[in-house]
Write an enzyme that holds these catalytic residues in place. Structure first.
Site, PDB file in Angstrom:
ATOM      1  CG  ASP A  46       0.451  14.896  -1.755  1.00 16.01           C
ATOM      2  OD1 ASP A  46      -0.138  14.999  -1.025  1.00 16.01           O
ATOM      3  OD2 ASP A  46      -0.125  14.117  -3.094  1.00 16.01           O
ATOM      4  NE  ARG A  96      -0.066  12.974   4.258  1.00 16.89           N
ATOM      5  CZ  ARG A  96      -0.357  13.822   2.512  1.00 16.89           C
ATOM      6  NH1 ARG A  96       0.619  13.859   1.309  1.00 16.89           N
ATOM      7  NH2 ARG A  96      -1.923  13.703   2.422  1.00 16.89           N
TER       8      ARG A  96
HETATM    9  C1  LIG Z   1      -0.846   9.913   2.959  1.00 16.73           C
HETATM   10  C2  LIG Z   1       0.409   9.776   2.850  1.00 16.73           C
HETATM   11  C3  LIG Z   1       0.930  10.530   1.573  1.00 16.73           C
HETATM   12  C4  LIG Z   1       1.455  10.487   1.275  1.00 16.73           C
HETATM   13  N1  LIG Z   1       1.964  11.480   0.706  1.00 16.73           N
HETATM   14  C5  LIG Z   1       3.199  11.199   0.107  1.00 16.73           C
HETATM   15  C6  LIG Z   1       3.919  12.531  -0.742  1.00 16.73           C
HETATM   16  O1  LIG Z   1       3.106  13.548  -0.853  1.00 16.73           O
HETATM   17  N2  LIG Z   1       5.245  13.036  -1.087  1.00 16.73           N
HETATM   18  C7  LIG Z   1       6.096  11.505  -1.298  1.00 16.73           C
HETATM   19  O2  LIG Z   1       6.988  11.523  -1.822  1.00 16.73           O
HETATM   20  N3  LIG Z   1       5.524  10.660  -0.649  1.00 16.73           N
HETATM   21  C8  LIG Z   1       4.238  10.585  -0.022  1.00 16.73           C
HETATM   22  N4  LIG Z   1       3.701   9.075  -0.045  1.00 16.73           N
HETATM   23  C9  LIG Z   1       4.308   8.182  -0.270  1.00 16.73           C
HETATM   24  C10 LIG Z   1       5.671   8.194   1.208  1.00 16.73           C
HETATM   25  O3  LIG Z   1       6.866   8.835   0.980  1.00 16.73           O
HETATM   26  C11 LIG Z   1       5.882   6.207   1.011  1.00 16.73           C
HETATM   27  O4  LIG Z   1       6.874   5.820   0.324  1.00 16.73           O
HETATM   28  C12 LIG Z   1       5.030   5.191   1.261  1.00 16.73           C
HETATM   29  O5  LIG Z   1       4.092   5.129   2.552  1.00 16.73           O
HETATM   30  C13 LIG Z   1       5.914   4.124   0.842  1.00 16.73           C
HETATM   31  O6  LIG Z   1       6.636   3.877   3.153  1.00 16.73           O
HETATM   32  P1  LIG Z   1       5.806   3.467   3.770  1.00 16.73           P
HETATM   33  O7  LIG Z   1       6.579   4.217   5.252  1.00 16.73           O
HETATM   34  O8  LIG Z   1       4.690   3.193   4.272  1.00 16.73           O
HETATM   35  O9  LIG Z   1       7.232   1.862   4.208  1.00 16.73           O
HETATM   36  P2  LIG Z   1       7.641   0.948   3.216  1.00 16.73           P
HETATM   37  O10 LIG Z   1       8.569   0.147   4.250  1.00 16.73           O
HETATM   38  O11 LIG Z   1       8.634   1.422   1.840  1.00 16.73           O
HETATM   39  O12 LIG Z   1       6.287   0.512   3.057  1.00 16.73           O
HETATM   40  C14 LIG Z   1       5.601  -0.607   4.193  1.00 16.73           C
HETATM   41  C15 LIG Z   1       5.008  -1.719   3.476  1.00 16.73           C
HETATM   42  O13 LIG Z   1       3.698  -0.803   2.996  1.00 16.73           O
HETATM   43  C16 LIG Z   1       3.307  -1.773   2.134  1.00 16.73           C
HETATM   44  N5  LIG Z   1       3.554  -0.377   1.385  1.00 16.73           N
HETATM   45  C17 LIG Z   1       4.139   0.944   1.413  1.00 16.73           C
HETATM   46  N6  LIG Z   1       3.261   1.343   0.661  1.00 16.73           N
HETATM   47  C18 LIG Z   1       2.729   0.942  -0.472  1.00 16.73           C
HETATM   48  C19 LIG Z   1       1.929   0.941  -1.822  1.00 16.73           C
HETATM   49  N7  LIG Z   1       2.486   2.671  -2.203  1.00 16.73           N
HETATM   50  N8  LIG Z   1       1.493  -0.012  -2.695  1.00 16.73           N
HETATM   51  C20 LIG Z   1       1.126  -1.227  -1.586  1.00 16.73           C
HETATM   52  N9  LIG Z   1       2.207  -1.448  -0.637  1.00 16.73           N
HETATM   53  C21 LIG Z   1       2.537  -0.651   0.174  1.00 16.73           C
HETATM   54  C22 LIG Z   1       3.912  -2.716   2.055  1.00 16.73           C
HETATM   55  O14 LIG Z   1       3.963  -3.890   2.203  1.00 16.73           O
HETATM   56  C23 LIG Z   1       5.426  -2.443   2.305  1.00 16.73           C
HETATM   57  O15 LIG Z   1       6.296  -3.215   2.874  1.00 16.73           O
HETATM   58  C24 LIG Z   1       2.946   9.515   1.379  1.00 16.73           C
HETATM   59  C25 LIG Z   1       1.818   7.802   1.897  1.00 16.73           C
HETATM   60  C26 LIG Z   1       1.165   8.407   2.544  1.00 16.73           C
HETATM   61  C27 LIG Z   1       0.616   6.715   3.377  1.00 16.73           C
END
Ligand SMILES: Cc1cc2nc3c(=O)[nH]c(=O)nc-3n(C[C@H](O)[C@H](O)[C@H](O)COP(=O)(O)OP(=O)(O)OC[C@H]3O[C@@H](n4cnc5c(N)ncnc54)[C@H](O)[C@@H]3O)c2cc1C
Length: 220
Positions: A46, A96
């Site tokens: 990560d 990723r």
């Molecule tokens: C499999 C996976 C691995 C990840 N690994 C990392 C990493 O190594 N480093 C890092 O910095 N970030 C990581 N992230 C987090 C990522 O960077 C984002 O902050 C997060 O996914 C929200 O961005 P989004 O693209 O879903 O868009 P957004 O516009 O932020 O979210 C879209 C919608 O998804 C829902 N949503 C998003 N996140 C959440 C949550 N946590 N809880 C509840 N609902 C939510 C909400 O309804 C939101 O409106 C990871 C995410 C995923 C899915």
């Protein structure tokens, strides 16, 4: 192994000593990757906040000298990510792509949601163009649709990418994606210390607390 799950593991290097002693952390990561290799499993490193980026990449490259079953995460909000991705893809590394969860300064990070989305798509196209395996980690409907559009237009085979979502988030897209022939992996916090893990995630980005509250009400 017992249940024949198609699973792999994600690790955070600060939990393996990155900020205490980089060499100690490297040894820990190497040991985990070596162990996973014995079971033909894959380890994803990560990406944490920007104070960790250089050391995290450095440890990945060092472990990659001996093992190929290890990949990393690149954050679309960081301005450096395109350059980092070019280097990673030149070595065929599995990446990723996510938006990024930490609060970073505007000098080093895109802050506007639209800029982050556009950079996300730019990075995704680099992965597709260079034929590298990519984890498309997002719950953003716009990005999911744009990714599918790019997959169809460029005839990307479905063994070259997977969608990735957090457990409990994006449920509305999951079945649809899988039924349309895309692969999907769910990120599951695992272990007895799940509560401190969740609190840390909320502290790192209060937006997550908002999501949790919104989802709680959605389920009631
Ligand atoms: C499999 C996976 C691995 C990840 N690994 C990392 C990493 O190594 N480093 C890092 O910095 N970030 C990581 N992230 C987090 C990522 O960077 C984002 O902050 C997060 O996914 C929200 O961005 P989004 O693209 O879903 O868009 P957004 O516009 O932020 O979210 C879209 C919608 O998804 C829902 N949503 C998003 N996140 C959440 C949550 N946590 N809880 C509840 N609902 C939510 C909400 O309804 C939101 O409106 C990871 C995410 C995923 C899915």
């Amino acid at each position: 192994e017992k249940n024949k799950l198609d699973s792999n593991i994600s690790i955070k290097l600060t939990q393996l000593g990155l900020k205490l002693d980089k060499e100690f952390c490297f040894e820990n990561v190497r040991e985990i990757v070596e162990y996973a290799d014995r079971y033909k499993n894959f380890v994803r490193i990560d990406m944490e906040d920007s104070t960790c980026t250089d050391d995290t990449l450095d440890i990945l490259y060092r472990v990659r000298r001996d093992f190929t079953n290890v990949g990393i995460v690149i954050q679309a909000y960081l301005k450096r990510s395109e350059q980092d991705l070019k280097e990673l893809t030149s070595q065929g590394i599995n990446v990723r792509i996510c938006k990024g969860i930490y609060n970073e300064a505007p000098e080093i990070a895109f802050k506007k949601p639209e800029e982050i989305r556009q950079n996300y798509l730019r990075l995704l196209m680099i992965m597709f163009d260079r034929k590298c395996y990519v984890g498309i980690a997002t719950h953003d409907r716009y990005l999911i649709e744009k990714a599918i559009e790019a997959i169809n237009t460029n005839a990307i085979p479905n063994d070259r990418y997977e969608f990735q979502m957090l457990l409990g988030v994006g449920d509305e897209y999951r079945t649809q994606l899988v039924q349309s022939g895309h692969r999907l992996r769910v990120y599951v916090p695992f272990g007895k210390d799940w509560f401190p893990y969740s609190l840390r995630r909320m502290k790192e980005n209060p937006k997550v607390a908002g999501y949790v509250i919104k989802n709680l009400f959605k389920k009631i």
